[in-house]
Write a protein that holds these residues in place. Structure first.
Motif, PDB file in Angstrom:
ATOM      1  N   GLY A  31       0.804  -1.213   0.000  1.00 44.09           N
ATOM      2  CA  GLY A  31       0.000   0.000   0.000  1.00 44.09           C
ATOM      3  C   GLY A  31       0.837   1.263   0.000  1.00 44.09           C
ATOM      4  O   GLY A  31       2.058   1.240   0.186  1.00 44.09           O
ATOM      5  N   SER A  32       0.156   2.375  -0.197  1.00 43.29           N
ATOM      6  CA  SER A  32       0.816   3.670  -0.277  1.00 43.29           C
ATOM      7  C   SER A  32       1.448   4.051   1.057  1.00 43.29           C
ATOM      8  O   SER A  32       0.910   3.742   2.131  1.00 43.29           O
ATOM      9  N   ARG A  33       2.568   4.742   0.990  1.00 41.56           N
ATOM     10  CA  ARG A  33       3.242   5.225   2.194  1.00 41.56           C
ATOM     11  C   ARG A  33       2.961   6.709   2.438  1.00 41.56           C
ATOM     12  O   ARG A  33       3.661   7.364   3.198  1.00 41.56           O
ATOM     13  N   THR A  34       1.937   7.199   1.827  1.00 43.28           N
ATOM     14  CA  THR A  34       1.392   8.518   2.134  1.00 43.28           C
ATOM     15  C   THR A  34      -0.121   8.383   2.178  1.00 43.28           C
ATOM     16  O   THR A  34      -0.691   7.463   1.591  1.00 43.28           O
ATOM     17  N   GLY A  35      -0.769   9.282   2.888  1.00 42.31           N
ATOM     18  CA  GLY A  35      -2.220   9.204   2.942  1.00 42.31           C
ATOM     19  C   GLY A  35      -2.827  10.392   3.657  1.00 42.31           C
ATOM     20  O   GLY A  35      -2.132  11.227   4.243  1.00 42.31           O
ATOM     21  N   ILE A  36      -4.148  10.464   3.579  1.00 41.73           N
ATOM     22  CA  ILE A  36      -4.925  11.500   4.258  1.00 41.73           C
ATOM     23  C   ILE A  36      -6.049  10.820   5.021  1.00 41.73           C
ATOM     24  O   ILE A  36      -6.794  10.014   4.464  1.00 41.73           O
ATOM     25  N   VAL A  37      -6.156  11.139   6.301  1.00 41.42           N
ATOM     26  CA  VAL A  37      -7.242  10.626   7.139  1.00 41.42           C
ATOM     27  C   VAL A  37      -8.150  11.801   7.462  1.00 41.42           C
ATOM     28  O   VAL A  37      -7.701  12.790   8.054  1.00 41.42           O
ATOM     29  N   PRO A  38      -9.439  11.725   7.088  1.00 43.11           N
ATOM     30  CA  PRO A  38     -10.343  12.856   7.366  1.00 43.11           C
ATOM     31  C   PRO A  38     -10.490  13.101   8.862  1.00 43.11           C
ATOM     32  O   PRO A  38     -10.438  12.180   9.674  1.00 43.11           O
ATOM     33  N   GLY A  39     -10.687  14.370   9.217  1.00 45.67           N
ATOM     34  CA  GLY A  39     -10.943  14.710  10.602  1.00 45.67           C
ATOM     35  C   GLY A  39     -12.373  14.392  10.984  1.00 45.67           C
ATOM     36  O   GLY A  39     -13.274  14.378  10.140  1.00 45.67           O
ATOM     37  N   ALA A  71       2.039   3.112  10.958  1.00 45.47           N
ATOM     38  CA  ALA A  71       1.922   4.478  10.440  1.00 45.47           C
ATOM     39  C   ALA A  71       0.470   4.835  10.128  1.00 45.47           C
ATOM     40  O   ALA A  71      -0.018   5.903  10.517  1.00 45.47           O
ATOM     41  N   GLY A  72      -0.213   3.953   9.414  1.00 42.05           N
ATOM     42  CA  GLY A  72      -1.610   4.213   9.087  1.00 42.05           C
ATOM     43  C   GLY A  72      -2.489   4.287  10.323  1.00 42.05           C
ATOM     44  O   GLY A  72      -3.373   5.145  10.436  1.00 42.05           O
ATOM     45  N   ARG A  73      -2.253   3.380  11.264  1.00 40.63           N
ATOM     46  CA  ARG A  73      -3.010   3.393  12.519  1.00 40.63           C
ATOM     47  C   ARG A  73      -2.705   4.651  13.330  1.00 40.63           C
ATOM     48  O   ARG A  73      -3.590   5.209  13.992  1.00 40.63           O
ATOM     49  N   PHE A  74      -1.463   5.083  13.319  1.00 40.74           N
ATOM     50  CA  PHE A  74      -1.069   6.288  14.048  1.00 40.74           C
ATOM     51  C   PHE A  74      -1.799   7.504  13.479  1.00 40.74           C
ATOM     52  O   PHE A  74      -2.338   8.328  14.231  1.00 40.74           O
ATOM     53  N   ALA A  75      -1.823   7.617  12.151  1.00 37.74           N
ATOM     54  CA  ALA A  75      -2.525   8.735  11.520  1.00 37.74           C
ATOM     55  C   ALA A  75      -4.012   8.703  11.876  1.00 37.74           C
ATOM     56  O   ALA A  75      -4.614   9.743  12.182  1.00 37.74           O
ATOM     57  N   ALA A  76      -4.607   7.522  11.844  1.00 34.50           N
ATOM     58  CA  ALA A  76      -6.032   7.397  12.187  1.00 34.50           C
ATOM     59  C   ALA A  76      -6.281   7.779  13.643  1.00 34.50           C
ATOM     60  O   ALA A  76      -7.282   8.440  13.970  1.00 34.50           O
ATOM     61  N   ALA A  77      -5.374   7.378  14.534  1.00 35.80           N
ATOM     62  CA  ALA A  77      -5.530   7.708  15.952  1.00 35.80           C
ATOM     63  C   ALA A  77      -5.362   9.207  16.180  1.00 35.80           C
ATOM     64  O   ALA A  77      -6.083   9.808  17.000  1.00 35.80           O
ATOM     65  N   LEU A  78      -4.431   9.840  15.479  1.00 34.17           N
ATOM     66  CA  LEU A  78      -4.274  11.290  15.590  1.00 34.17           C
ATOM     67  C   LEU A  78      -5.544  12.008  15.149  1.00 34.17           C
ATOM     68  O   LEU A  78      -6.002  12.971  15.799  1.00 34.17           O
ATOM     69  N   ALA A  79      -6.131  11.549  14.043  1.00 32.75           N
ATOM     70  CA  ALA A  79      -7.356  12.172  13.538  1.00 32.75           C
ATOM     71  C   ALA A  79      -8.505  11.990  14.528  1.00 32.75           C
ATOM     72  O   ALA A  79      -9.273  12.921  14.797  1.00 32.75           O
ATOM     73  N   ALA A  80      -8.623  10.786  15.081  1.00 34.49           N
ATOM     74  CA  ALA A  80      -9.711  10.514  16.014  1.00 34.49           C
ATOM     75  C   ALA A  80      -9.572  11.332  17.286  1.00 34.49           C
ATOM     76  O   ALA A  80     -10.561  11.843  17.832  1.00 34.49           O
ATOM     77  N   ARG A  81      -8.352  11.467  17.788  1.00 36.53           N
ATOM     78  CA  ARG A  81      -8.139  12.181  19.044  1.00 36.53           C
ATOM     79  C   ARG A  81      -8.185  13.697  18.875  1.00 36.53           C
ATOM     80  O   ARG A  81      -8.597  14.409  19.805  1.00 36.53           O
ATOM     81  N   SER A  82      -7.760  14.206  17.725  1.00 35.60           N
ATOM     82  CA  SER A  82      -7.695  15.658  17.522  1.00 35.60           C
ATOM     83  C   SER A  82      -8.923  16.215  16.824  1.00 35.60           C
ATOM     84  O   SER A  82      -9.203  17.417  16.929  1.00 35.60           O
ATOM     85  N   GLY A  83      -9.632  15.363  16.085  1.00 29.18           N
ATOM     86  CA  GLY A  83     -10.736  15.829  15.267  1.00 29.18           C
ATOM     87  C   GLY A  83     -10.298  16.499  13.984  1.00 29.18           C
ATOM     88  O   GLY A  83     -11.122  16.991  13.210  1.00 29.18           O
ATOM     89  N   ARG A  84      -8.983  16.494  13.720  1.00 24.49           N
ATOM     90  CA  ARG A  84      -8.446  17.188  12.553  1.00 24.49           C
ATOM     91  C   ARG A  84      -8.039  16.207  11.459  1.00 24.49           C
ATOM     92  O   ARG A  84      -7.721  15.052  11.739  1.00 24.49           O
ATOM     93  N   GLU A  85      -8.067  16.675  10.228  1.00 27.36           N
ATOM     94  CA  GLU A  85      -7.533  15.888   9.126  1.00 27.36           C
ATOM     95  C   GLU A  85      -6.045  15.656   9.361  1.00 27.36           C
ATOM     96  O   GLU A  85      -5.334  16.538   9.844  1.00 27.36           O
TER      97      GLU A  85
END
Length: 236
Positions: A31-39, A71-85
């Motif tokens: 899979g891609s090593r870059t991504g965007i997780v919606p807020g 990495a993907g899980r970390f990005a998702a957790a940041l989005a969930a905890r911050s509410g930000r993209e």
């Protein structure tokens, strides 16, 4: 610690060879090593930029896709905890040591300055019985190389080393020696904390079902647990 390892060197060599021979070699996650997780919160603030650098757990060895990996899980957790993209990127390679990370991985993180940088290293340094002084020197040099890639006010999170004394694939006394070495390097890593640099002790990841099939790398559920804990430290 190193004296004990030298005394046990013949046994450790035989055990290490046996472990390598019988342990399946798993690929890095697809899979891609870059991504965007919606807020999760409309108008929750500007996007967070996250950069992840590290060895095989960061590369996703042990899971199928980067979305399931650390990495993907970390990005998702940041989005969930911050509410930000969250806009994330990853530079990781199996087998990388702290000394190798600066020339090998830092160039792969080029991009917009990161609000959060996650560093996942130490298992390969543990396997090489790297001294505490050399480990601190190598990680210190890496932190210096990461500074230009970090946004003003950004934070670097140093992921704590997992307790290798709990890895089921390792026999005794090899398990004990590597467990002590990992704890020693992790204690040294914690000493590098300062404003903008945080240490995140690894949560217990030795429950049944949390290891990948090789008994060495974290599986998908372990990555989820670990990533959420890392995001908590990053955003505190």
């Amino acid at each position: 610690m190193r004296a004990a390892a030298l005394a046990l060197a013949p046994v450790l060599l035989v055990q290490g060879t046996g472990v390598r021979r019988r342990t399946p070699v798993l690929p890095e996650a697809a899979g891609s090593r870059t991504g965007i997780v919606p807020g999760g919160v409309p108008g929750g603030g500007p996007p967070l930029v996250a950069a992840v650098l590290g060895e095989s757990p960061a590369a996703g060895v042990g899971v199928a896709t980067q979305d399931e990996a650390l990495a993907g899980r970390f990005a998702a957790a940041l989005a969930a905890r911050s509410g930000r993209e969250v806009r994330w990127r990853l530079s990781a390679r199996t087998g990388t040591t702290a000394a190798q990370a600066t020339p090998r991985l830092v160039p792969g993180l080029a991009g917009p300055p990161a609000d959060v940088v996650l560093v996942v290293l130490g298992v390969n340094d543990t396997l090489r019985l790297r001294s505490r002084a050399a480990w601190l020197r190598d990680v210190g040099a890496l932190l210096g190389a990461l500074r230009p890639l970090t946004a003003p006010g950004g934070v670097t999170v140093l992921a704590g080393l997992p307790d290798m004394g709990r890895f089921p694939t390792l026999p005794q006394p090899l398990r004990g020696v590597l467990g002590r070495q990992a704890r020693d390097l992790d204690a040294a890593l914690a000493r590098l904390t300062r404003p903008g640099v945080r240490h995140a002790p690894a949560p217990p990841l030795d429950r049944p079902g949390l290891f990948a099939e090789d008994g060495f790398h974290p599986g998908a559920e372990a990555c989820r647990i670990w990533a959420d804990d890392l995001a908590r430290v990053a955003l505190r």
